[in-house]
Design a protein around this motif. Structure first.
Motif, PDB file in Angstrom:
ATOM      1  N   LEU A 167      -0.348  -8.466  -8.115  1.00  0.00           N
ATOM      2  CA  LEU A 167       1.427  -7.190  -8.088  1.00  0.00           C
ATOM      3  C   LEU A 167       2.276  -8.601  -8.071  1.00  0.00           C
ATOM      4  O   LEU A 167       2.489  -9.704  -7.610  1.00  0.00           O
ATOM      5  CB  LEU A 167       1.329  -6.907  -7.181  1.00  0.00           C
ATOM      6  CG  LEU A 167       2.625  -5.250  -7.296  1.00  0.00           C
ATOM      7  CD1 LEU A 167       2.364  -4.710  -7.758  1.00  0.00           C
ATOM      8  CD2 LEU A 167       2.272  -4.044  -5.786  1.00  0.00           C
ATOM      9  N   SER A 168       3.017  -8.612  -8.894  1.00  0.00           N
ATOM     10  CA  SER A 168       4.281  -8.832  -9.006  1.00  0.00           C
ATOM     11  C   SER A 168       5.536  -8.024  -8.695  1.00  0.00           C
ATOM     12  O   SER A 168       5.898  -7.167  -8.561  1.00  0.00           O
ATOM     13  CB  SER A 168       4.943  -9.785 -10.407  1.00  0.00           C
ATOM     14  OG  SER A 168       4.795  -8.625 -10.880  1.00  0.00           O
ATOM     15  N   GLU A 169       6.360  -9.148  -8.182  1.00  0.00           N
ATOM     16  CA  GLU A 169       7.571  -7.881  -7.419  1.00  0.00           C
ATOM     17  C   GLU A 169       8.649  -7.575  -8.462  1.00  0.00           C
ATOM     18  O   GLU A 169       8.826  -6.195  -8.492  1.00  0.00           O
ATOM     19  CB  GLU A 169       8.717  -8.949  -7.582  1.00  0.00           C
ATOM     20  CG  GLU A 169       9.874  -9.165  -6.515  1.00  0.00           C
ATOM     21  CD  GLU A 169      10.269  -9.658  -4.844  1.00  0.00           C
ATOM     22  OE1 GLU A 169      11.269 -10.240  -5.083  1.00  0.00           O
ATOM     23  OE2 GLU A 169       9.355 -10.085  -4.429  1.00  0.00           O
TER      24      GLU A 169
ATOM     25  N   PHE B 222       6.370  -3.955  -8.665  1.00  0.00           N
ATOM     26  CA  PHE B 222       6.347  -3.525  -7.646  1.00  0.00           C
ATOM     27  C   PHE B 222       7.313  -2.247  -7.243  1.00  0.00           C
ATOM     28  O   PHE B 222       8.721  -2.117  -7.650  1.00  0.00           O
ATOM     29  CB  PHE B 222       6.805  -4.872  -5.707  1.00  0.00           C
ATOM     30  CG  PHE B 222       6.368  -3.600  -4.899  1.00  0.00           C
ATOM     31  CD1 PHE B 222       5.336  -2.950  -4.317  1.00  0.00           C
ATOM     32  CD2 PHE B 222       7.200  -4.051  -4.127  1.00  0.00           C
ATOM     33  CE1 PHE B 222       5.028  -1.839  -3.598  1.00  0.00           C
ATOM     34  CE2 PHE B 222       7.381  -3.029  -2.346  1.00  0.00           C
ATOM     35  CZ  PHE B 222       6.724  -2.184  -2.125  1.00  0.00           C
ATOM     36  N   SER B 223       6.945  -1.156  -6.991  1.00  0.00           N
ATOM     37  CA  SER B 223       7.770  -0.225  -6.338  1.00  0.00           C
ATOM     38  C   SER B 223       7.399   0.247  -4.972  1.00  0.00           C
ATOM     39  O   SER B 223       6.806   0.238  -4.363  1.00  0.00           O
ATOM     40  CB  SER B 223       7.680   1.061  -7.091  1.00  0.00           C
ATOM     41  OG  SER B 223       7.422   2.369  -6.797  1.00  0.00           O
ATOM     42  N   ASP B 224       8.269   0.807  -5.007  1.00  0.00           N
ATOM     43  CA  ASP B 224       8.369   1.394  -3.379  1.00  0.00           C
ATOM     44  C   ASP B 224       7.527   2.824  -3.548  1.00  0.00           C
ATOM     45  O   ASP B 224       6.913   4.142  -1.956  1.00  0.00           O
ATOM     46  CB  ASP B 224       9.502   1.966  -2.501  1.00  0.00           C
ATOM     47  CG  ASP B 224      10.108   2.951  -1.745  1.00  0.00           C
ATOM     48  OD1 ASP B 224      10.552   3.451  -1.855  1.00  0.00           O
ATOM     49  OD2 ASP B 224       9.189   2.116  -0.174  1.00  0.00           O
TER      50      ASP B 224
ATOM     51  N   LEU C 185       2.926   2.577  -8.352  1.00  0.00           N
ATOM     52  CA  LEU C 185       1.869   1.571  -8.317  1.00  0.00           C
ATOM     53  C   LEU C 185       0.375   2.438  -8.605  1.00  0.00           C
ATOM     54  O   LEU C 185      -0.104   2.233  -9.211  1.00  0.00           O
ATOM     55  CB  LEU C 185       1.719   1.168  -6.951  1.00  0.00           C
ATOM     56  CG  LEU C 185       2.503   0.295  -6.133  1.00  0.00           C
ATOM     57  CD1 LEU C 185       2.913   0.169  -4.810  1.00  0.00           C
ATOM     58  CD2 LEU C 185       3.115  -0.581  -7.197  1.00  0.00           C
TER      59      LEU C 185
ATOM     60  N   LEU D  93      -4.747  -3.384  -7.269  1.00  0.00           N
ATOM     61  CA  LEU D  93      -3.856  -4.212  -7.140  1.00  0.00           C
ATOM     62  C   LEU D  93      -3.849  -5.366  -5.869  1.00  0.00           C
ATOM     63  O   LEU D  93      -3.752  -4.404  -4.964  1.00  0.00           O
ATOM     64  CB  LEU D  93      -2.150  -3.921  -7.074  1.00  0.00           C
ATOM     65  CG  LEU D  93      -2.272  -2.765  -8.341  1.00  0.00           C
ATOM     66  CD1 LEU D  93      -0.866  -1.705  -8.279  1.00  0.00           C
ATOM     67  CD2 LEU D  93      -1.640  -3.480  -9.520  1.00  0.00           C
ATOM     68  N   VAL D  94      -3.656  -6.346  -6.176  1.00  0.00           N
ATOM     69  CA  VAL D  94      -3.947  -7.714  -4.199  1.00  0.00           C
ATOM     70  C   VAL D  94      -2.482  -8.174  -4.707  1.00  0.00           C
ATOM     71  O   VAL D  94      -1.464  -7.886  -5.385  1.00  0.00           O
ATOM     72  CB  VAL D  94      -4.967  -8.478  -4.463  1.00  0.00           C
ATOM     73  CG1 VAL D  94      -6.248  -7.458  -5.093  1.00  0.00           C
ATOM     74  CG2 VAL D  94      -4.828  -9.177  -5.841  1.00  0.00           C
ATOM     75  N   GLU D  95      -2.922  -8.656  -3.496  1.00  0.00           N
ATOM     76  CA  GLU D  95      -0.770  -9.338  -3.103  1.00  0.00           C
ATOM     77  C   GLU D  95      -1.712 -10.399  -3.626  1.00  0.00           C
ATOM     78  O   GLU D  95      -2.068 -11.257  -4.327  1.00  0.00           O
ATOM     79  CB  GLU D  95      -1.167  -9.431  -1.544  1.00  0.00           C
ATOM     80  CG  GLU D  95      -0.518  -8.221  -0.100  1.00  0.00           C
ATOM     81  CD  GLU D  95      -1.600  -8.921   1.063  1.00  0.00           C
ATOM     82  OE1 GLU D  95      -1.332  -9.970   1.123  1.00  0.00           O
ATOM     83  OE2 GLU D  95      -1.968  -7.605   1.965  1.00  0.00           O
ATOM     84  N   PRO D  96       0.566 -10.827  -4.237  1.00  0.00           N
ATOM     85  CA  PRO D  96       0.518 -12.303  -4.720  1.00  0.00           C
ATOM     86  C   PRO D  96      -0.090 -13.388  -4.247  1.00  0.00           C
ATOM     87  O   PRO D  96      -0.318 -13.462  -3.067  1.00  0.00           O
ATOM     88  CB  PRO D  96       2.024 -12.283  -4.385  1.00  0.00           C
ATOM     89  CG  PRO D  96       2.289 -11.149  -3.525  1.00  0.00           C
ATOM     90  CD  PRO D  96       1.775 -10.300  -3.756  1.00  0.00           C
ATOM     91  N   LYS D  97      -0.527 -14.565  -4.796  1.00  0.00           N
ATOM     92  CA  LYS D  97      -1.719 -15.859  -4.334  1.00  0.00           C
ATOM     93  C   LYS D  97      -2.767 -15.391  -3.701  1.00  0.00           C
ATOM     94  O   LYS D  97      -2.888 -16.548  -2.317  1.00  0.00           O
ATOM     95  CB  LYS D  97       0.292 -16.712  -3.397  1.00  0.00           C
ATOM     96  CG  LYS D  97       0.790 -16.910  -4.463  1.00  0.00           C
ATOM     97  CD  LYS D  97       1.230 -18.647  -3.914  1.00  0.00           C
ATOM     98  CE  LYS D  97       2.445 -18.895  -5.137  1.00  0.00           C
ATOM     99  NZ  LYS D  97       3.634 -19.382  -4.305  1.00  0.00           N
ATOM    100  N   SER D  98      -3.111 -14.238  -3.408  1.00  0.00           N
ATOM    101  CA  SER D  98      -4.971 -14.215  -2.864  1.00  0.00           C
ATOM    102  C   SER D  98      -5.609 -14.389  -3.530  1.00  0.00           C
ATOM    103  O   SER D  98      -6.558 -14.793  -3.210  1.00  0.00           O
ATOM    104  CB  SER D  98      -4.430 -12.596  -2.226  1.00  0.00           C
ATOM    105  OG  SER D  98      -4.974 -11.614  -3.186  1.00  0.00           O
TER     106      SER D  98
END
Lengths: 145, 432
Positions: free
Chosen positions: B375-377, B380-382, B387, B410-415
């Motif tokens: 996921l990128s900034e 991203f949504s609150d 999502l 969706l996974v965290e960045p750089k993961s």
């Protein structure tokens, strides 16, 4: 208007802890926490004592964050306190996307964090300001509570 | 503009007649002169006389890179070494390179096709061609060089690298055409920008880029940054080198010079020939080459053949921009899936180069595909629902484009693991 920090985490062991540790190591106090979870990810919503510094250290650690404007309303901590608030918004046809409690240290009242659609936020503020037993808080006041 | 109008615009009927005549001659030669092919023909009980129509091509055996390697270095040459005037080799990532030899006629034919290709991309005798392809065993540099000389353009044989010098020459020599890899073109554009040189102040008008796969997005980026028209060129040393196929001014597919090559598209698994318009692996037969004629070479490049007539007037079939390599192909529930297809869907939705990983599992007897996307900034949504919608949009798009249902996570960045190669992009956990 309160600036809430929203964080994306994978729904996996240790991911929440990772975020909490970063904040702890940087001595940033969490005043309130709420977790929403989907199947494989979650969104952590935080009210931080030091919002800007918190965002900075989280981003530095490659954690996806965004700032969401939310409302904070102080209501009497008694039966019907929350109901008055929701009633007022319902009558104004304002939908609550989510809400959760803030943990005050210095008052016996309850503090509720509310997220409404961005477009109706101003209307929500005006609506709640008119209700006698509800006290809308700004950022400074909230963090002193 | 054409270089050789009578051949480039030859009516298809005549072109096919010419192809058949040349194919028969070629098959006859390799049968008699190359033990490797004779053995293959005998294994399937075929004689050169059995090739009576172009349609018979599909009965003939394939040639692969492994065959070239097994016959290293000169085993597939059809002529004695005194007739070979040039040797090229392709970089072997594993072990020995594959070696090809050219007779004087082969070099002449290559120069002719490269001249046609340069003209198709807008070059002429007045052009000043800055050739930043590498000169050496690699076919890029010398291939373009000989074509430009045949055409009568002024060729600057600067070869690859030394960017400061490239820029100086571009400014001082007034180069009008740049030939190099697309990634080097992007790099040049960036260095120009850093040096504060406005590309509009240069005489450069067009670029001919190839030797590596590139996307339509990269084309747009090069065209914008260098203020030129960017043309795609295709070639491979096993077949000849650059100039096997070229984009014309229509920039909608690459014409394959069919009077010298016969292209086919096959299913890389069943090896069946697919009808025009369907995506599969490109197979090429050389019908005029003398040094090392190649029958049905499996290029591993994935593309489609576009049979529709082209606006430019050339009658030769077009192939679409390369879609990937069949080596990277995954088969999921019987559907061929290329990582590049997934990549373009993600690119379309996220508008940025995404990091992703494909995980294939076997659940009982069913294959499942999971696409992990960082996921990128910006995306991203609150809100959970936003999502989940994003996951659904990717899933739906993949379903409609590729025809497989996939789980999108969706996974965290750089993961996800980073690596130079593509191997990390695909994790196949199926135990078959």
């Amino acid at each position: 208007m309160i600036r809430q920090v929203s964080i994306f985490i994978e729904n996996q062991e240790g991911r929440l802890n990772n975020v909490l540790k970063i904040l702890a190591e940087n001595k940033i106090n969490i005043r309130s926490l709420n977790i929403a979870d989907a199947t494989d990810f979650g969104i952590v919503r935080l009210i931080l004592q030091e919002t800007e510094k918190g965002i900075e250290v989280l981003k530095k650690n490659d954690i996806i964050t965004t700032v969401t404007p939310v409302l904070a309303a102080e209501v009497a901590d008694d039966p019907g306190g929350l109901s008055r608030l929701v009633d007022a918004l319902t009558q104004a046809k304002i939908n609550i996307i989510y809400a959760y409690s803030f943990l005050p240290k210095k008052t016996d009242n309850a503090i509720i964090i509310i997220r409404v659609e961005d477009e109706v936020q101003q209307k929500a503020i005006e609506t709640l300001e008119k209700v006698a037993q509800i006290n809308l808080l700004d950022r400074e006041t909230l963090l002193l509570k | 503009m054409y270089w050789n109008k009578s051949y480039e615009c030859m009516p298809r009927e005549n072109l096919q007649e010419l192809q058949l005549e040349r194919l028969k001659r070629m098959v006859n030669r390799i049968y008699h002169d190359v033990p490797f092919y004779r053995n293959k023909f005998q294994e399937i009980g075929l004689m050169p006389e059995d090739v009576k129509s172009l349609d018979d091509l599909k009965k003939l055996p394939f040639t692969t890179k492994v065959d070239l390697r097994d016959n290293y270095p000169y085993g597939l040459f059809t002529v004695p070494m005194e007739q070979i005037v040039r040797i090229h080799a392709s970089s072997g990532t594993t072990g020995k390179p594959t070696v090809v030899g050219y007779t004087r006629n082969d070099i002449s034919m290559w120069s002719e096709l490269m001249a046609r290709s340069l003209v198709a991309a807008g070059a002429g005798p007045h052009s000043v061609i800055q050739n930043a392809y590498g000169y050496g065993l690699f076919t890029g540099g010398l291939g373009v060089h000989y074509g430009a000389e045949r055409l009568g353009a002024s060729i600057i044989p600067i070869s690859g690298g030394n960017t400061a010098k490239q820029i100086m020459i571009m400014q001082d020599f007034g180069s009008t055409i740049l030939t190099c890899t697309p990634s080097y073109a992007i790099y040049l554009a960036e260095v120009l920008a850093e040096s504060g040189i406005d590309p509009a102040s240069l005489k450069i008008r067009a670029g001919i880029f190839g030797a590596e796969p590139w996307s339509e997005n990269i084309r747009k980026e090069i065209e914008k940054k260098l203020k030129i028209k960017a043309f795609d060129i295709y070639g491979l040393s096993e077949i000849m080198g650059p100039g096997v196929a070229i984009e014309c001014e229509a920039q909608d597919g690459l014409h394959v010079w069919e009077d010298h090559f016969i292209p086919e598209i096959i299913d890389p698994v069943t090896l069946e020939v697919l009808p025009y318009g369907e995506q599969g692996e490109l197979v090429i037969t050389t019908i005029t080459k003398e040094g090392i004629p190649i029958l049905r070479y499996r290029t591993r490049d994935i593309t489609t053949i576009k049979p529709e007539p082209c606006a430019c007037g050339r009658t030769h079939l077009r192939i679409s921009r390369l879609q990937g390599r069949s080596d990277d192909m995954l088969i999921i529930r019987g559907v061929n899936v290329f990582p590049t297809q997934i990549e373009s869907v993600l690119l379309e939705i996220g508008e940025v180069e995404p990091h992703y990983q494909l995980v294939v599992r076997r659940d009982g007897s069913l294959d499942t595909l999971e696409i992990k996307v960082e996921l990128s900034e910006a995306l991203f949504s609150d809100r959970i629902s936003n999502l989940e919608n994003l996951e659904k949009r990717i899933r739906d798009r993949i379903q409609s484009i590729i025809g497989v249902s996939a789980k999108v996570s969706l996974v965290e960045p750089k993961s996800l693991p980073r690596s130079e190669g593509k191997s990390q992009r695909v994790v196949d956990l199926r135990k078959i």
